[in-house]
Design an enzyme around this catalytic site. Structure first.
Site, PDB file in Angstrom:
ATOM      1  N   SER A   1      -5.196 -16.451 -39.781  1.00  0.00           N
ATOM      2  CA  SER A   1      -5.026 -15.616 -39.051  1.00  0.00           C
ATOM      3  C   SER A   1      -3.508 -14.779 -39.058  1.00  0.00           C
ATOM      4  CB  SER A   1      -5.120 -15.929 -37.487  1.00  0.00           C
ATOM      5  OG  SER A   1      -6.429 -16.366 -37.279  1.00  0.00           O
TER       6      SER A   1
ATOM      7  N   CYS B   1     -13.450 -16.407 -46.087  1.00  0.00           N
ATOM      8  CA  CYS B   1     -13.978 -15.835 -45.311  1.00  0.00           C
ATOM      9  C   CYS B   1     -13.422 -16.009 -43.820  1.00  0.00           C
ATOM     10  CB  CYS B   1     -15.608 -15.943 -45.210  1.00  0.00           C
ATOM     11  SG  CYS B   1     -16.121 -17.353 -44.356  1.00  0.00           S
TER      12      CYS B   1
ATOM     13  N   ALA C   1      -6.231 -18.123 -46.138  1.00  0.00           N
ATOM     14  CA  ALA C   1      -7.300 -18.829 -45.239  1.00  0.00           C
ATOM     15  C   ALA C   1      -7.847 -17.774 -44.364  1.00  0.00           C
ATOM     16  CB  ALA C   1      -6.404 -19.687 -44.284  1.00  0.00           C
ATOM     17  N   HIS C   2      -8.769 -18.259 -43.629  1.00  0.00           N
ATOM     18  CA  HIS C   2      -9.647 -17.176 -42.834  1.00  0.00           C
ATOM     19  C   HIS C   2      -8.788 -16.428 -41.854  1.00  0.00           C
ATOM     20  CE1 HIS C   2      -8.973 -19.921 -39.326  1.00  0.00           C
ATOM     21  NE2 HIS C   2      -9.035 -20.881 -40.140  1.00  0.00           N
ATOM     22  N   ASN C   3      -9.328 -15.118 -42.004  1.00  0.00           N
ATOM     23  CA  ASN C   3      -8.771 -14.093 -41.011  1.00  0.00           C
ATOM     24  C   ASN C   3      -7.651 -13.470 -41.343  1.00  0.00           C
ATOM     25  OD1 ASN C   3     -10.842 -15.712 -39.127  1.00  0.00           O
ATOM     26  ND2 ASN C   3     -10.809 -13.412 -38.466  1.00  0.00           N
TER      27      ASN C   3
END
Lengths: 346, 346, 346
Positions: free
Chosen positions: B261, B220, B241-243
């Site tokens: 990201s 998330c 991974a996140h974002n």
């Protein structure tokens, strides 16, 4: 569980040097062993531990010549490693209480059958029309889809997932979270750049004595079978794509990935994090070193490969040795150039 | 299930050459096909199989000119690959009996809703305040956390795990063991060298027609959403991974990892075991070859990348070609040096 | 949940510039923030977002000097990042309703004990003779084998699998699908080329404050323990083999793999997709860059490694810089050779 050094020596048909009456209550590595521990020495690289170990007894070779005095008892046998493995097996059988019976709630469709002497844990699931052999151990949260066949003595650890139509042989081990039979990654590109999913109607076949590691994934074939042959050992987090074949007694170490339709021979070894392109054939006894990527078929048996892209290990080691001082090489070239074409005003 | 060659040709609007009355009871690869099998030939690289296949019939192009006599019947169509895919889809629909209804024990919080014509398997779990559409298929051991939304026609295979707050579109496929919405790997270093966990309060959003492979993991967002856009296909054991954002109809092959990201454009292809650093942007139609590691953003569309660190495929292939004979290069330099500065006493 | 800018500033002991009465109802990244959002600015690389952000308020450093006018309110604090993390923690505590109690059906053997204030979800499984502390949260489909010990405040997400004999400390987080304690990959080659399975009788020990990522796998020791020390953070899909030791506050990023018996020091960082050979020792504060493969022990503290095989980062960067223009280098050598040995008929 406690035995004397003498009792253990008797089981192993070994000869005791030292106090045979000492009590042993655990097995340990020679460098970590304390009083009450039994260790072994097989690789002479570790011989120095023999003279400092805290073990009460160490299993050693009949032919070992001591270079210093030892404070531990010795049990001399023909093959220390095999003797110790025998003890480990004995220990494991004695401590892993064989789970048997059915814990509720467990789910098995009425159309499926399972043999004698099995364990079906709570929350395990068996779909329709499955045929499961004798002495099968099914841990909690195991999923077995419809129309699967599973041979005698196979063990499925917690959360192993077996899609419909899978065939698993006898005495296989499927570790926790492993997925056997997921859809192959087959998508046909469309004119607009999107993808159409190609149905995967094949299955996975594991022959006898196959081991599948934790959270490994084995895709079903598009048609036909993804096939893991007898005795092959697949480590944790390995990916095996659709229509792959893995030969007999081949070992695939952790996090390796094998692309679609590649056939790997018998007695091969793929080290950790290796990758194989699709539609390759690897001859028997091929070895691939860690993190290597193989893009071409290997026809000759016994080849050692390294690198990404991989080529012969010997050549790869040499090329890597030069790679490290590439800046040096460039300097030498520049110097030669200055020599050949000296600056005008020097 | 059995059809004649003629019946199948009629469905595909194809023309039969040979015995149209033969009976077909399976689909197979041309090189593995036996009597009763229907195969196809699309890539002419495999044309030689046509003259030796055991198939009762083969789907081929209307324009194919035979170079040898064949013993199999032919069904001539405009696009053999698409015709065969249509048959695969038909076969799959006919054999994968659509599971419907609720098997007990299944768990669904009273505050959640699910649409018509669904399957909720035994041991499946749906948390609080979820909204789940029509025709959703939920296999055993699926976990759906609180406040999730799932669109029509989505299928979650055994043991898929969806954390709270996740949003999943229509007609998505989540394969066994995949984890959607786990906490991002966010830890703030403290003065004493330890780490403080940064709460991850974002979620994951999958748009329509997304496929997530077995045992893949999608974290998330720290804040906002990790976003997988329409039609993207994520293979087994991939880490997102996140974002991260994955563009429309982008394909990420097995065991690839995308760091936090990073934004990947539409119609990209990441081959197996690739790695992307964090905070990058990849333009549309970027292709990354297997095992490559990308450390820089790509602004131009349609770029092909290779290597770790990756650069343009063409340059990488050339550099690798020289790499293999680096020891040779060094020898040549040494020889030049001896030429330029001959040993004093030669 | 809604607060004014002034209320938040008070909690953070910050000073407001601008309208303190504005209402905040969410936390957001500065570049994505809209009205009602609170963002933060810590890294001045992102300062330009401050002048264009849609956030109602931004947390900034007391010492920041504005270079342009801003339309957002500012909350000035000593350390914006830490202040924002505090708010994230507060937000998470407020929204993640602490799950407590037992959902049925859940399974716990009568011989096991669990402390106060716990959550045992539906379909969670706890085997025989386990000792589990207070405030432990156990999500659906978690498997805890026999004779495990789990400390206070530990959380096990959906489908985490913990084999028998595992010891887990306090305040650990085990993410969904992680496998702790699977058998090590130990097989003794036999004279006929097949393998005999070596029983793995050790376990896994996680100390306090350890985090294990989704679908990561941690094998038990052959003998003794695979050990993850206090505060270590293991990311998704990481593989940790038998008898490995991971030091205190060491970070292992996604898809890395650590081979058997390797010992990693304290405060180390392994980036994503790294691989470590077996039986190595890495000193404290070693850093390994992404996709690198380490084949040798590192004795000196604070070393940075890159490449496969890995060597000092500085040297690796330089070698890679030359690698990219290897074809150039070869051309220069060829030219020198032509100069030194001109073609006979030129």
């Amino acid at each position: 569980m406690e035995f004397t050094v003498g009792q253990i020596a008797e089981v192993l048909r070994g000869a005791v040097e030292g106090d045979a009456s000492q009590r042993i209550d655990r097995l340990a590595k020679i460098e970590e062993a304390r009083a009450g521990s039994l260790a072994f020495l097989s690789n002479l690289k570790y011989e120095h531990h023999l003279y400092t170990t805290g073990a009460s007894a160490v299993i050693v070779s009949r032919t070992l010549e001591l270079r210093h005095p030892v404070s531990t008892a010795l049990i001399r046998v023909d093959d220390p490693y095999t003797s110790f493995t025998t003890l480990l097996e004995f220990y494991q059988q004695a401590t892993r209480t064989g789970k048997r019976g059915v814990e509720e709630p467990a789910y098995m469709a009425a159309s499926s059958t399972i043999g004698d002497n099995h364990y079906r844990a709570a929350f395990s699931y068996i779909g329709e029309n499955c045929t499961i052999g004798n002495d099968v151990v099914i841990f909690p949260h195991v999923f077995i889809g419809d129309r699967c066949k599973i041979g005698d003595g196979t063990i499925l650890y917690a959360g192993a997932k077996v899609y419909a139509e899978t065939v698993i042989g006898a005495r296989c081990t499927i570790h926790a979270g492993a997925v056997v039979g997921s859809d192959g990654f087959g998508f046909a590109p469309q004119p607009d750049g999107s993808y159409r999913t190609i149905p995967q109607i094949g299955n996975v076949v594991l022959e006898d004595n196959v081991s599948i590691g934790a959270n490994a994934t084995i895709d079903c074939a598009t048609m036909g079978a993804t096939l893991i042959r007898e005795g092959a050992k697949i480590d944790n987090l390995v990916q095996i794509a659709h229509n792959v074949e893995i030969g007999r007694h081949t070992v695939v170490a952790a996090q390796s990935g094998i692309s679609g339709s590649t056939k790997i021979g018998d007695f091969c070894v793929l080290a950790g994090q290796t990758g194989l392109a699709g539609h390759l054939t690897l001859a028997n006894r091929t070895t691939v070193t860690a993190q290597s990527g193989v893009g071409k078929s290997i026809k000759e048996e016994g080849v050692l490969l390294q690198g990404s892209p991989a080529f012969a290990l010997r050549d790869s080691l040499r090329a890597n040795a030069v790679f490290r001082h590439l800046p040096d090489l460039e300097r030498r070239i520049s110097q030669l150039e200055r020599g050949a074409n000296p600056p005008e005003k020097s």
